[in-house]
Design an enzyme around this catalytic site. Structure first.
Site, PDB file in Angstrom:
ATOM      1  CE  LYS A 102      -4.421  -1.720   0.024  1.00  7.71           C
ATOM      2  NZ  LYS A 102      -5.023  -1.538  -1.214  1.00  7.71           N
ATOM      3  CD  GLU A 124     -10.094   3.962   0.298  1.00  7.53           C
ATOM      4  OE1 GLU A 124      -9.993   5.276   0.390  1.00  7.53           O
ATOM      5  OE2 GLU A 124      -9.376   3.236  -0.236  1.00  7.53           O
ATOM      6  CB  SER A 391       0.181  -8.150  -1.245  1.00  8.12           C
ATOM      7  OG  SER A 391      -0.565  -9.116  -0.584  1.00  8.12           O
TER       8      SER A 391
END
Lengths: 409, 274
Positions: A102, A124, A391
């Protein structure tokens, strides 16, 4: 199964989306009028900076020195041996600062926000990883940060909530609708409509109105660019297949995109099968949904016969989303990528297997990709190679895992 | 001439401003919606705007979000809303009805299916909050074929160029969003609203309505000074919320508030200009 990855010779994937953000029939800009001008402004700024040497140099520098890139490409030897099939290589996004992919995107967007003179970041978050990554870059740049998070997710991801607060972000619980990620997105959109002048909305995935699916993809594509170069250096060949989990789909598109024009590389996006597709309790719009419009773009959705978005279920908060990035919808329809699902139980099983065989605790989101990679490796057999996007790391999930197993920490 | 055009023509002739109340269909209960629509007309509505409940209303503030949730708790879907409009039409052939909602329920019906069903039910205009003219695609032709007026929002952030595009696509009336924000929020800046409404008037012969944030008779009257129509939503829906379990009280309170707005608007707009 690899037959479904039909080769699309005629398509040059780098030319999508079109100027209005369409990937075939998907994507676009379905937002209230108030946001049309800010989206145009954002698009213009992004198109200006995406090729600006100073901007790119700053992005690369932050990726190197703040995130710790390039992330390694690691051959999971013991796991590969246990499975007894194709070689499984892991792209170690879990080793990034803040523990997941991210951060790549939040750095890109926050640098853009600074250049646009925006002083307030909103985001969010579902599992909290994007919220933490946003709060992190906000702290580093000295910007105000407000994170919207579903009240239910706040409960199941308490450590990340505290992390965001430590970083100086304001975490706002969202109690409307299903109290999860989709509702947090609604609330962030409403905030943006209200505070468009000074606020930059950092969307955490490849969904939302144009230019977000393109912009987030571009920032996340550093994953695939590195992986492509690394696998060529280490093995002298392209991989046979790529595997990544898909919630909104940002880690998957980040890995896939730089390989899209390599027709021989198959791609598998793994959705959250929850209790199983047939149970109806899952978060797999590509596998079991149909096209519709949500959160500013046309894409596959989970909806009822009246077009209401329905509640999703996944053991993993980060995959618990009823939509998916529009580029994935398009890649599915043109059969460039194949989308499959893995149940909660299968993901949990893979979580333990990787942890015990490689000494890597994966995020529950990632565990979905791992579970499918294991099946695929067995199917492809020895002599083939798979890259799995690892990830995120699983520290945030240990409470969930323990609770499922009846252990009190 | 469409019902909307005809209604605005009459209003102009009479030197009156249009009062357009909004309610969410199915809120507080599907059985009350048609009654409430008639009550709105009795209390002075010139056009009735009916919200199609949606699970993810990103353009709406908390009041209308909750209205959607109450309606969805009774399972009110887009086909039910059209059935309500058809029942309303059995007793009222004149008052224009505008559907307001979001794109996904329309998508699921299919554009042509939706447009035909809406026209058959007696709908006159369609306002889809998350559908800018650029994304209309084939829906544009479907609405036109069924004589439905597409109504678009113009926002404080809308550029001159877009304003022109929107005016080119719009029929019925143009809806100016009087504030940056979601429905039912913020404070109004009358001067800037007036300026923007004049700008829209300079680009189109269509009437201009103003909405978002009009919660009192005084504000309605003030908006009536600058616009051809005043849209009131959240203020009415708040009354529905407050009396959700007492249907008589809902009708009484909503009608009372609307009447006070009607009175203030008519007192203000006596001498007609333009």
């Amino acid at each position: 199964m690899s037959n479904s990855n039909a080769v699309q010779d005629a398509v040059d994937y780098s030319r999508f989306p079109d100027a209005e953000g369409h990937f075939g029939p998907y994507g676009g800009r379905f937002v209230p009028e108030t946001l049309m001008a800010p989206l145009a402004e954002l698009t213009e700024a992004y198109l200006r900076y995406r090729n600006d040497p100073d901007f790119l140099a700053e992005f690369d520098r932050d990726c190197a020195d703040f995130v710790g890139r390039p992330s390694p490409l690691y051959l999971a030897e013991r796991w590969t041996k246990k499975v007894g099939g194709a070689e499984i290589w892991l792209k170690r996004e879990d080793l990034n600062h803040t523990g997941a992919h991210k951060i790549n995107n939040t750095i890109g967007q926050a640098l853009l926000a600074s250049r646009m003179g925006k002083t307030r970041l909103i985001a969010e978050t579902g599992a909290g990883q994007h919220g933490v990554a946003s709060a992190t870059i906000a702290a580093r740049l000295g910007l105000e940060c407000v994170v919207y998070m579903g009240a239910e997710d706040i409960q199941r991801q308490a450590p990340n909530v505290y992390r965001m607060r430590l970083l100086g972000a304001k975490v706002v619980p969202v109690t409307s609708g299903t109290r999860t990620l989709k509702d947090a997105l609604n609330e962030a959109m409403r905030d943006w409509v209200t505070n468009v002048d000074d606020t930059f909305y950092i969307i955490g995935t490849v969904a939302g109105p144009h230019p977000y699916p393109m912009m987030v993809r571009d920032f996340q594509s550093i994953i695939g660019r590195e992986a492509r170069q690394q696998i060529l250096e280490k093995t002298g060949a392209l991989p046979d297949a790529l595997v990544a989990c898909v919630g909104g789909g940002s880690n998957a598109i980040g890995l896939f995109h730089p390989f899209l024009n390599d027709a021989e590389v198959a791609m598998y996006g793994v959705e959250a099968g929850g209790f199983g597709i047939e149970s109806g309790k899952h978060a797999a719009p590509l596998c079991a949904g149909k096209p519709g419009v949500l959160h500013g773009n046309r894409t596959y959705l989970m909806e009822d016969e009246n077009g209401q978005i329905i509640g999703t279920h996944s053991v993993s908060a980060g995959l618990d989303y009823p939509g998916v990035g529009p580029e994935h919808s398009w890649l599915k329809d043109i059969r460039r990528a194949c989308y499959v699902s893995v149940t909660d139980d299968e993901a949990m099983d893979a979580f333990h297997k990787l942890t015990r065989s490689e000494g890597i605790i994966p995020a529950l989101e990632t565990a979905h990709a791992l579970a499918y990679a294991e099946k695929l490796a067995a199917e492809l057999g020895p002599g083939k190679r798979i890259i799995v996007n690892l990830s995120g790391r699983g520290d945030k999930d240990i409470n969930t895992v323990a609770t499922r197993e009846g252990i009190e920490l | 001439m469409s019902r909307l055009a005809e209604r605005f023509r009459q209003l102009k002739r009479d030197g009156r401003r249009a009062l357009i109340p909004y309610i969410t269909a199915g809120d507080p209960h599907p059985d009350l919606t048609v009654t409430l629509m008639h009550a709105l007309v009795d209390a002075g509505a010139d056009v009735v705007e009916v919200g199609v409940p949606f699970s993810d209303p990103i353009g709406d503030g908390p009041v209308i979000q909750l209205a959607c949730e109450r309606a969805l708790a009774h399972g009110t879907g887009i086909r039910d809303v059209l059935a309500m409009v058809a029942r309303f039409r059995e007793k009222d052939a004149e008052t224009p009805v505008v559907l307001m909602g979001y794109m996904n329920p329309v998508e699921i019906m299919g554009y042509q299916g939706f447009a035909r069903a809406a026209a058959d039910a007696g709908v006159d205009g369609v306002l889809i909050v998350d559908l800018p003219p650029e994304e209309m695609g084939e829906l544009s032709g479907c609405l036109a074929d069924s004589d439905l007026d597409p109504i678009f929002l113009v926002a404080p952030t809308t550029t001159e160029q877009r304003m022109r595009t929107i005016c080119d696509h719009a029929r019925g009336f143009v809806y100016y969003v009087s504030l940056k924000g979601v429905t039912g929020s913020g404070t109004l800046d009358m001067d800037s609203v007036g300026e923007r409404v004049n700008r829209i008037h300079s680009m189109t012969g269509l009437p201009v309505g103003v909405g978002f944030g009009i919660d009192s008779a005084e504000k309605a009257a003030a908006m009536g000074r600058v616009a051809d129509a005043v849209v009131v939503g959240s203020a009415l829906v708040k009354q529905i919320e407050a009396h959700a379990h007492d249907h008589q009280a809902v009708v009484r309170e909503v009608s009372g508030l609307l009447r006070s707005m009607r009175k203030a608007l008519d007192a203000e707009a006596a001498p007609q200009t333009a």
